[in-house]
Design a protein around this motif. Sequence first.
Motif, PDB file in Angstrom:
ATOM      1  N   VAL A 218      -2.723 -13.384  29.833  1.00  0.00           N
ATOM      2  CA  VAL A 218      -3.059 -14.825  29.922  1.00  0.00           C
ATOM      3  C   VAL A 218      -4.591 -14.838  29.666  1.00  0.00           C
ATOM      4  CG1 VAL A 218      -3.359 -16.723  31.325  1.00  0.00           C
ATOM      5  CG2 VAL A 218      -1.355 -15.403  31.632  1.00  0.00           C
ATOM      6  N   GLU A 219      -5.103 -15.866  28.685  1.00  0.00           N
ATOM      7  CA  GLU A 219      -6.207 -16.248  28.310  1.00  0.00           C
ATOM      8  C   GLU A 219      -6.667 -17.583  28.775  1.00  0.00           C
ATOM      9  OE1 GLU A 219      -9.086 -16.161  24.620  1.00  0.00           O
ATOM     10  OE2 GLU A 219      -7.645 -14.583  24.830  1.00  0.00           O
ATOM     11  N   ARG A 220      -7.711 -17.752  29.733  1.00  0.00           N
ATOM     12  CA  ARG A 220      -7.816 -19.212  30.020  1.00  0.00           C
ATOM     13  C   ARG A 220      -9.326 -19.428  30.440  1.00  0.00           C
ATOM     14  NH1 ARG A 220      -4.942 -21.451  35.676  1.00  0.00           N
ATOM     15  NH2 ARG A 220      -5.737 -23.429  35.752  1.00  0.00           N
ATOM     16  N   LEU A 221      -9.515 -20.690  30.327  1.00  0.00           N
ATOM     17  CA  LEU A 221     -10.953 -21.058  30.663  1.00  0.00           C
ATOM     18  C   LEU A 221     -10.905 -22.001  32.060  1.00  0.00           C
ATOM     19  CD1 LEU A 221     -14.131 -22.006  29.570  1.00  0.00           C
ATOM     20  CD2 LEU A 221     -13.054 -24.171  29.122  1.00  0.00           C
ATOM     21  N   VAL A 222     -11.910 -21.183  32.769  1.00  0.00           N
ATOM     22  CA  VAL A 222     -11.784 -21.738  34.188  1.00  0.00           C
ATOM     23  C   VAL A 222     -13.187 -22.381  34.747  1.00  0.00           C
ATOM     24  CG1 VAL A 222     -11.581 -20.635  36.788  1.00  0.00           C
ATOM     25  CG2 VAL A 222     -10.337 -19.709  34.886  1.00  0.00           C
TER      26      VAL A 222
END
Length: 244
Positions: A218-222
């Motif tokens: 998973v690649e995600r902007l938090v």
Amino acid sequence: GPGEKKLEMDRRLVKDRIAQLNRELNEVKRHREVVRKQRMESTQPVVAIVGYTNAGKSTLLNALTGAKVLEEDKLFATLDPTTRMLELDNKEQVMLTDTVGFIRKLPHHLVDAFKSTLEEAKYADLIFHVVDCSNPQMESQMETVYETLEALEVGDKPVYTLFNKVDKLEELEREGIAVECKDLRAKKTLLISARVQRGFQEIKKLLEEFLHEKQMYVERLVPYTETGIIQLVRKYGSLLEEDY
């Protein structure tokens, strides 16, 4: 006469005692179901340690986690399942659960008594099958374990067989007694010694590989307001890379 009255009183006392024990057993079952439900909701991976009695299951759990479970060379030394957390080298965590030792031709009236203990294997993600490879009855003991797992409907779980007491096996080999350790039904096998903590790094590596098989990338902007998500990733998965 007085003898008959005494028999009736004894019979009534026995029936009352059986009823009381059944109530207590039902209470234990309810408690374990609640614990299992909480465990499943936490998404923490669970590994059940199963095997023939005196194969070294409790010794393995104690050595890996410092659980301090009773270790004795006797039948049913472990009756209550003990669950302990194991932290792997990459900081991921798994729960290890010890179970009662299996025996050949377990009497039917005892199967129900042990069912809630044995069912720990049913709700696990992975089975560690501990085998005493120095025992001359190793093959029949392994067969008994697989038959019991089938009776519990645990046939769909991946099984890793840990051939324990390899230090004793080496003594046998020095005496000219050759023993072949193989389990064609297991997904993976490993030679270990719980007593001298041999093969423990390999056990942890197997667990890491198993956990990674179930993970997805998973690649995600938090946003900074939700940085708690990063801690959850560290706790339940592997944080491969992060950029601010």
